[in-house]
Structure formats: C-alpha cells, structure tokens
Design an enzyme around this catalytic site. Structure first.
Site, PDB file in Angstrom:
ATOM      1  CB  SER A   1      -0.931   0.013   1.212  1.00 39.58           C
ATOM      2  OG  SER A   1      -0.174  -0.128   2.401  1.00 39.58           O
TER       3      SER A   1
ATOM      4  CG  ASP B   1      -4.113   5.355   6.878  1.00 38.67           C
ATOM      5  OD1 ASP B   1      -2.897   5.256   7.205  1.00 38.67           O
ATOM      6  OD2 ASP B   1      -4.612   4.678   5.959  1.00 38.67           O
TER       7      ASP B   1
ATOM      8  CG  HIS C   1      -1.029   3.862   4.515  1.00 41.16           C
ATOM      9  ND1 HIS C   1      -2.241   3.353   4.940  1.00 41.16           N
ATOM     10  CD2 HIS C   1      -0.351   2.827   3.987  1.00 41.16           C
ATOM     11  CE1 HIS C   1      -2.283   2.057   4.659  1.00 41.16           C
ATOM     12  NE2 HIS C   1      -1.155   1.714   4.078  1.00 41.16           N
TER      13      HIS C   1
END
Ligand SMILES: *[C@@H]1O[C@H](CO)[C@@H](O)[C@H](O)[C@H]1NC(C)=O
Length: 351
Positions: A34, A315, A318
């Site tokens: 991610s 978040d 990240h």
C-alpha cells in the site's frame, strides 16, 4: 518537530527544480504494497482498499486507490526521474501506457503468499512478478524485436517496497497466522529476506538491472501499532522496531551480496529508517490526520486535518504526501550516506 519538518521541505525545493529536466530512463516499474499501490486493489474483494474519500484529497485526479492524501513516494520519484505522467497501475494499464512502466503495488500484500489474507484478496509479490511477465509479453508483442525489448528492460528502474505486511498483517497477528509460532524474530527476518532474495533474482531474470530496494519504516511508531500494543511510556513500540531492524539489516546485506553476485546489475538499499529519523530528539508525531476506524484506515467520507503538510501520518499506517516528499527526495538525492547505499536513485538512473 513541525518547524524542523518545514525547514527540511524548504531545503528540498531547490532539488525539485534541479531535477525537472528530461526523462533519464525509458521506463520505471513499481512493486510493493500500500505504500505504492495506485489502484490495483480497487476491484479486488478486500478490506485493504483506499478508493474513497478522504484518500486522494490532495491528488490531482482525486480518489484513485492511493493510501494517502496525495502522491506516494513512488509517484514523486517518477516525477524526479522526469516522467510527465504517473506510472499506470497494472489493473488498468493500456498497451499505449505500458512502455514507460507499470505499477504492480497492492495494499496488504507481502513477500509471503499468505500475508494479508485475513483482509481478503491481494496481489502478493510472487503474483506481482507473474503480472510483470505478462507485461513483458505485451511489450515484446508491441515492440516486435526481442533484442530491443531485452535491452529496453535493462535500462528501466525497478522499485520494490514490500515487507511491512509480513509483520503487520502476518507475524504480529498470532491468532490468525502461525509464523510467530514457527519462527523467532531472528529466524523470521532471515526467511523473509531469503524469499525476497529469490524474488529479486526472478526480477533480474526478467531483465531488471537497476533495482531500488526499500527497507521498512518504523512500524512500531505508526499510530495503529501504538494504539494496539502500547508503548510503555516510550514514543514507539520499541520491540516491534527492534524486530523490523533485524529485517532491514539483513536486507541491506542482501543488497550488498546481490551487487557482488550480479556484476552486470546494480541494486541499492533505501534506508527509510535513516530518512524518517527525527531531526533532534523529538519523536515522530504519531497522530493520524484523518479520523480512523478499527482497521486503522480513514473513516469513509470523514474530514481530514486541515493542514496536512504538518502531519506525518495520514491514517493509522500510511504517510501523508508531505512525509512521502521527504522519503522520495532523500532516496532520489541522499542527504546522508546512510539514506541510500551504495547509490541514491538519481545516481542509479545515470549508471
Ligand atoms: C532489433 O533491435 C536491435 C537493438 O536495438 C537492433 O540492433 C536491430 O537492428 C533490430 N532489428 C530489427 C529487425 O529491426
């Protein structure tokens, strides 16, 4: 810390101007999780996706599936390399787009096949390599000259940023995954790096000659892991950072070994830990910019913090675009010899 972060960013501005010149390499391929995913998970059956607001709030095209407010570090490095468009995700890349590269990154994916499985589908590193094979066949058909395609692939930069989920979404969840029963910290780091080594060799066999291998960040300093495990009064979950350091140290050694073993290829290790080390004694502010749910992702349609340039985390896991700019800039032109060894990416591109 905030003031120092700002100063750092101001210091980076002249570098941006300096590298805005012509594209230096014909192509750029991106592998990972991610940290680099640009939309490959959007149509997968998984909880690990970010194709909703407030993700993408500062990205030119808005919501894309990127797990941050703006660009990823891989996006910014692509711009430094001179690419005028973002490298397309494998999921949607057209024949017209693939000649400048493809992004295979997939949220929750790991070096190990089973990593992230409790969240749903994901494209493991092995499957990303299979997807790269598919890209190469497409490219060969388009270019219609095998010699040309092979020489072409040798000139590309290959970025790999993977391994965090082998901790976060595997080893650190003993209720679901058995790895922590089978291996101690040292053994686990060793088997991960061993498997990664095989995968990087496969990438070499597929024509890669310039590879930038990213180490892992301080997973123990992420808001999600701090909330989950507590810190005992320290800024971060230290035992997690110690565990991840074992992986990073072995990965750095692997990169040195691969440079010895393959005399016609160049590998470099990007030291995220050095790059994201706080300036001075103050810890990284481990506060997410958006309101987060149980899964540590931004709550759907929630309002993020207003001054996102002052946050390190978007978040629970990240980095914000601001933090990604620091990562990209220092991996492209290293500020300290520790940031990238033996080459920073600007040097790798010129080799
Ligand atoms: C194929 O590519 C090679 C390398 O660029 C070139 O030397 C050769 O002339 C090309 N062959 C044809 C048939 O175009």
């Amino acid at each position: 810390m905030f003031g120092e972060l700002n100063l750092l960013l101001i210091g980076f501005m002249h570098i941006q101007i300096l590298v805005a010149a012509a594209p230096q390499i014909p192509c750029y391929f991106i592998f990972g999780d991610s940290m680099v995913d640009s939309g490959n998970n959007n149509n997968l059956n998984t909880a690990a996706k970010a194709n909703y607001r407030p993700y993408g709030i500062d990205f030119p095209q808005g919501v894309t599936g990127r797990f941050t407010n703006g660009r990823t570090a891989a996006d910014i490095i692509g711009q430094y390399l001179g690419f005028s468009n973002f490298i397309p995700p494998f999921a949607t890349a057209t024949d017209q787009e693939i000649s400048t590269g493809v992004n295979y990154g997939s949220g929750s994916a790991g070096i190990r096949e089973e990593t992230g499985s409790h969240l749903g589908d994901r494209i493991s590193f092995d499957r990303q390599l299979l997807n790269h094979k598919t890209t190469i066949s497409r490219l060969s058909t388009l270019q219609n000259n095998i010699t040309f395609t092979n020489e072409y692939l040798h000139k590309c930069i290959y970025l790999s940023n993977i391994g965090s989920n082998d901790y976060i979404n595997n080893y650190l969840i003993p209720k679901i995954y058995t790895t922590s029963l089978m291996y101690n910290d040292e053994q686990y780091a060793a088997i991960l790096v061993q498997q990664y080594s095989q995968q990087l060799k496969t990438l070499y066999d597929l024509g890669a000659r310039k590879m930038a291998v990213f180490g892992l960040g301080q997973i123990g300093c992420t808001p999600a892991e701090i909330a989950r495990f507590g810190t005992n009064g320290k800024p971060c979950v230290e035992w997690i950072d110690d565990m991840v350091k074992l992986f990073n140290d072995k990965l750095k050694t692997l990169v040195e070994d691969l440079n010895q073993y393959y005399s016609d290829a160049r590998f470099t290790f990007i030291n995220i830990r050095s790059i994201s080390a706080p300036q001075g004694d103050l810890p990284i502010p481990s506060v997410p910019c958006c309101p987060i749910g149980q899964d540590a992702q931004c709550v759907v349609n929630s309002s993020p913090c207003l001054i996102r340039a002052l946050s390190v985390f978007y978040d629970g896991f990240h980095p914000t675009e601001t933090a990604n700019i620091v990562i990209a800039t220092r991996s492209y032109i290293s500020l300290s010899p520790k940031d990238a060894s033996p080459y920073d990416i600007s040097h790798l591109a010129r080799l």
